[in-house]
Every structure is written in C-alpha cells, then in structure tokens.
Design a protein around this motif. Structure first.
Motif, PDB file in Angstrom:
ATOM      1  N   PRO A  75      11.798   0.362  11.675  1.00  0.00           N
ATOM      2  CA  PRO A  75      11.753   1.298  10.560  1.00  0.00           C
ATOM      3  C   PRO A  75      11.622   2.740  11.038  1.00  0.00           C
ATOM      4  O   PRO A  75      11.093   2.998  12.124  1.00  0.00           O
ATOM      5  N   ARG A  76      12.123   3.662  10.239  1.00  0.00           N
ATOM      6  CA  ARG A  76      11.895   5.074  10.514  1.00  0.00           C
ATOM      7  C   ARG A  76      11.447   5.720   9.213  1.00  0.00           C
ATOM      8  O   ARG A  76      11.704   5.195   8.130  1.00  0.00           O
ATOM      9  N   PHE A  77      10.755   6.836   9.322  1.00  0.00           N
ATOM     10  CA  PHE A  77      10.269   7.445   8.091  1.00  0.00           C
ATOM     11  C   PHE A  77      10.336   8.955   8.162  1.00  0.00           C
ATOM     12  O   PHE A  77      10.373   9.549   9.241  1.00  0.00           O
ATOM     13  N   ALA A  78      10.368   9.558   6.987  1.00  0.00           N
ATOM     14  CA  ALA A  78      10.404  11.018   6.895  1.00  0.00           C
ATOM     15  C   ALA A  78       9.860  11.420   5.534  1.00  0.00           C
ATOM     16  O   ALA A  78       9.792  10.597   4.614  1.00  0.00           O
ATOM     17  N   ILE A  79       9.443  12.672   5.434  1.00  0.00           N
ATOM     18  CA  ILE A  79       9.090  13.211   4.114  1.00  0.00           C
ATOM     19  C   ILE A  79      10.303  14.031   3.671  1.00  0.00           C
ATOM     20  O   ILE A  79      10.835  14.834   4.446  1.00  0.00           O
ATOM     21  N   ASP A  80      10.771  13.789   2.464  1.00  0.00           N
ATOM     22  CA  ASP A  80      12.009  14.452   2.034  1.00  0.00           C
ATOM     23  C   ASP A  80      11.773  15.952   1.764  1.00  0.00           C
ATOM     24  O   ASP A  80      10.642  16.433   1.825  1.00  0.00           O
ATOM     25  N   LYS A  81      12.859  16.644   1.458  1.00  0.00           N
ATOM     26  CA  LYS A  81      12.809  18.110   1.311  1.00  0.00           C
ATOM     27  C   LYS A  81      11.812  18.563   0.254  1.00  0.00           C
ATOM     28  O   LYS A  81      11.174  19.595   0.402  1.00  0.00           O
ATOM     29  N   VAL A 132       0.014  15.660   1.348  1.00  0.00           N
ATOM     30  CA  VAL A 132       0.180  14.594   2.345  1.00  0.00           C
ATOM     31  C   VAL A 132       1.238  15.010   3.350  1.00  0.00           C
ATOM     32  O   VAL A 132       2.314  15.482   2.990  1.00  0.00           O
ATOM     33  N   ASN A 133       0.908  14.876   4.617  1.00  0.00           N
ATOM     34  CA  ASN A 133       1.911  15.175   5.643  1.00  0.00           C
ATOM     35  C   ASN A 133       2.000  14.006   6.624  1.00  0.00           C
ATOM     36  O   ASN A 133       1.320  12.992   6.445  1.00  0.00           O
ATOM     37  N   THR A 134       2.849  14.182   7.606  1.00  0.00           N
ATOM     38  CA  THR A 134       3.119  13.038   8.496  1.00  0.00           C
ATOM     39  C   THR A 134       1.870  12.563   9.236  1.00  0.00           C
ATOM     40  O   THR A 134       1.809  11.420   9.678  1.00  0.00           O
ATOM     41  N   LYS A 135       0.858  13.428   9.365  1.00  0.00           N
ATOM     42  CA  LYS A 135      -0.379  13.005  10.026  1.00  0.00           C
ATOM     43  C   LYS A 135      -1.120  11.944   9.207  1.00  0.00           C
ATOM     44  O   LYS A 135      -1.940  11.199   9.721  1.00  0.00           O
ATOM     45  N   ASP A 136      -0.851  11.942   7.914  1.00  0.00           N
ATOM     46  CA  ASP A 136      -1.515  10.974   7.033  1.00  0.00           C
ATOM     47  C   ASP A 136      -0.767   9.652   6.975  1.00  0.00           C
ATOM     48  O   ASP A 136      -1.158   8.745   6.257  1.00  0.00           O
ATOM     49  N   LEU A 137       0.312   9.587   7.708  1.00  0.00           N
ATOM     50  CA  LEU A 137       1.190   8.422   7.632  1.00  0.00           C
ATOM     51  C   LEU A 137       1.198   7.649   8.929  1.00  0.00           C
ATOM     52  O   LEU A 137       1.132   8.230  10.007  1.00  0.00           O
ATOM     53  N   LYS A 138       1.297   6.347   8.771  1.00  0.00           N
ATOM     54  CA  LYS A 138       1.457   5.514   9.948  1.00  0.00           C
ATOM     55  C   LYS A 138       2.409   4.393   9.554  1.00  0.00           C
ATOM     56  O   LYS A 138       2.165   3.695   8.573  1.00  0.00           O
ATOM     57  N   VAL A 139       3.497   4.276  10.284  1.00  0.00           N
ATOM     58  CA  VAL A 139       4.447   3.200  10.013  1.00  0.00           C
ATOM     59  C   VAL A 139       4.597   2.420  11.313  1.00  0.00           C
ATOM     60  O   VAL A 139       4.920   2.997  12.350  1.00  0.00           O
TER      61      VAL A 139
END
Ligand SMILES: [Zn+2]
Length: 327
Positions: A75-81, A132-139
């Motif tokens: 899987p890959r992840f991103a936060i959209d625009k 929420v930013n990528t630091k708050d995410l873990k995939v």
C-alpha cells in the motif's frame, strides 16, 4: 531410480505418434490460454474483511483500520491537495462486494472512512481534520500465517490530530488484559522512570534496556474511576530494538495477538510464561526452543499501542505478576 524412469519414458514414447495428432494440439491451445486466465485471476489480491478499532475518549483519539487481504500487498498513502483526505492506495487489489464501504468511525478523529475500487486498485479514503499530517499516520502490512488461518493485513493508523502521540498512552483490549489509557497526570508520574532491579531471583534478564513508561499494577482509571490492571511492564525503546528472551524456554505463540500486536509468548516450564508485545516483527516461530538472551523479535508499536515499546508480561500459572519482582 533414474534408470527405471528412463525406461518407462522410452517405452511410452514409442506410442506417442497417435496422441500427437489428437491430443497434443488441443493441449497446446489450452496451455496457451491458461497462463492468461491464471495471471488475471491470481495476480489480483482481494480485501475480504475490514475492521475499524476506535478509541472514544478525546485524550488521544485514535482510529485503526485493519484490512484482511488474500496476499501480500504494497500500500501507499498520501494526503490529497485539499488537506482533508488521506488516500491509501493498494495496487492491484479488489474490494470484495460483501464489505461495507462506509464503516462506522470515531468522529473525534476522522469524519468519514470510505472504501472502494479505483481501476485495478483498491482505495481507502479517510476524511480527517486539516491538522492531521503524515506524522499522525502509519500504514503498514502484516504477514499472514496460513497454518493458523491468519490472513495478510494492511493496517492504517490515524492518531490524534495534534500529532502529539505519547508512547505510554497505549492500552490493551484482550479479555484478560484490560489496561486502559491513563490520564496525563498519571502518565507524568512514570515518564522518564529508569528501569530498576527488583528483589528478584536473578533468573531473568531484561528483554530490552529502556525507560519504564508504565509499570505493572492496578491503577484507578481517570475517566471510569475504577481499578484496572496493567498486566505487564511497558519499556519504551526505539523501533527495531532487538527484544531478547528473558529466560530460556519454548515459544508457544509467535503471532498477532489481539491488543498485543505482534507478540511472542515463551513457556519456561513450572507454569511460568513470558509475553513480549507490540513488536514490529518477530524473529522466532511457534515451537522453537530459545535460550536466554536470544533475539526473539524487534520492537515496534503494533497492536493497541501508539508508540514503540515492549509490553513485557510474566504469568505464573496464567496469572499476571509484576515483572519487576523477577528481574
Ligand atoms: Zn503494556
């Protein structure tokens, strides 16, 4: 043996001319079609189940989405625009129709969770507050175990919107380990506490060296106001820290255990077992014999955990005891 097979082969070869005309050609046609059919069917991984774990207190809101998949995926992840949507793409994967595409979620953390298919890929869209930013995410992914009927999994964690995830604010949800998150004030009491040598018998070693972020014992839960047991000792360490067997024994469990994440349980005999929870990955398999000090896992933050640590638990005849007494 080789000689016999050779003889059989030659014996049959003489009769082949008849089959060549009537059997081989249809076989070639079928064979040329098969790889296409197989590759289309087998290359696509299916998502067969979705579970959403939410934490409902507003202290450190947390949502974990676990997808069961039929094979390994990347899987890959991103936060959209817009900044409001986390988009997790799982290439070459199909979402089964039986799955609810909009599971219930903890509104403290995310406002919507949507699953769907986008072309050949499966997509998970999670609507979050803009903070929420990528630091708050873990995939991350977890390997399956066919023998124990555990499928491959994709885990998507969204932590508190402030991003200030505290490594000691974890909890367990397994039946016999009902530790709940402590309030900030209680957490502070244990923050930075150094490991101590208990009045132990000296027959166990520390699985890791680190700071005790939450000791064993009963605490009054700040919200529910009742006594709850933290069934082990939490030792804060970095991701990837080798976790060692506290004592020699036989690995009786080396797999995902609800609440404990990737965990190892070692049976030391005399009714004594030790458990090491929340590991990033395991280095032993069930049934393996280990010596004291053998590396059994590498620390992480799997299961109900929001930061890297080892949950070290000792049980005597099934009853959790204070590990400090044995170290
Ligand atoms: Zn713990």
């Amino acid at each position: 043996m080789c000689y016999n097979r050779g003889v059989e082969f030659i014996a049959h070869k003489g009769e082949d001319s008849v089959y060549k005309k009537f059997l081989i050609w249809p076989l070639i046609v079928v064979a040329s079609l098969l790889p296409v059919g197989i590759s289309q069917g087998a290359s696509k991984t299916n998502i067969t189940n979705v579970r959403v774990v939410t934490r409902n207190d507003a202290d450190t809101p947390f949502v974990r989405t676990v997808l069961d998949v039929t094979g390994p995926v990347q899987p890959r992840f991103a936060i959209d625009k817009s900044g409001y949507n986390i988009v997790v793409t799982i290439p070459n994967t199909n979402l089964s129709r039986s799955i609810n595409p909009r599971p219930q979620v903890n509104q403290n953390v995310i406002s919507r969770l949507e699953l769907g298919n986008k072309g050949p890929h499966a997509e998970v869209r999670i609507r979050v507050p803009k903070a929420v930013n990528t630091k708050d995410l873990k995939v991350f992914t977890l390997d399956g175990n066919a023998r124990q009927k555990i499928s491959n999994r994709v885990v998507i964690d969204v932590n508190d919107k402030s991003g200030k995830v505290q490594q000691w604010s974890h909890w367990h949800d397994s039946k016999d380990s009902i530790s709940k998150p402590f309030s900030e004030s209680i957490k502070k009491d244990f923050k930075g506490r150094k490991p101590f040598a208990g009045p132990g018998r000296g027959d166990m070693i520390w699985p890791v060296k680190g700071v005790i972020t939450s000791p064993f014992g009963y605490r009054i839960h700040p919200i529910y106001g009742r006594q709850i047991l933290h069934s082990g000792m939490d030792i804060g360490v970095d991701y990837g820290t080798p976790v060692k067997a506290a004592m020699g024994g036989v690995v009786v469990e080396a797999d995902w255990i609800s609440g404990y994440g990737n965990a190892v349980v070692i049976d030391h005999g005399n009714g004594m077992t030790t458990l090491y929870g929340h590991n990033e990955r395991l280095n032993v398999i069930t049934g393996q014999t280990v010596k004291q000090g053998d590396i059994i896992a590498y620390a992480g933050s799997t299961g109900n955990s929001t930061g890297p640590h080892v949950h070290f638990e000792i049980r005597v005849n099934g009853e959790a005891v204070d590990p400090a007494l044995y170290l």
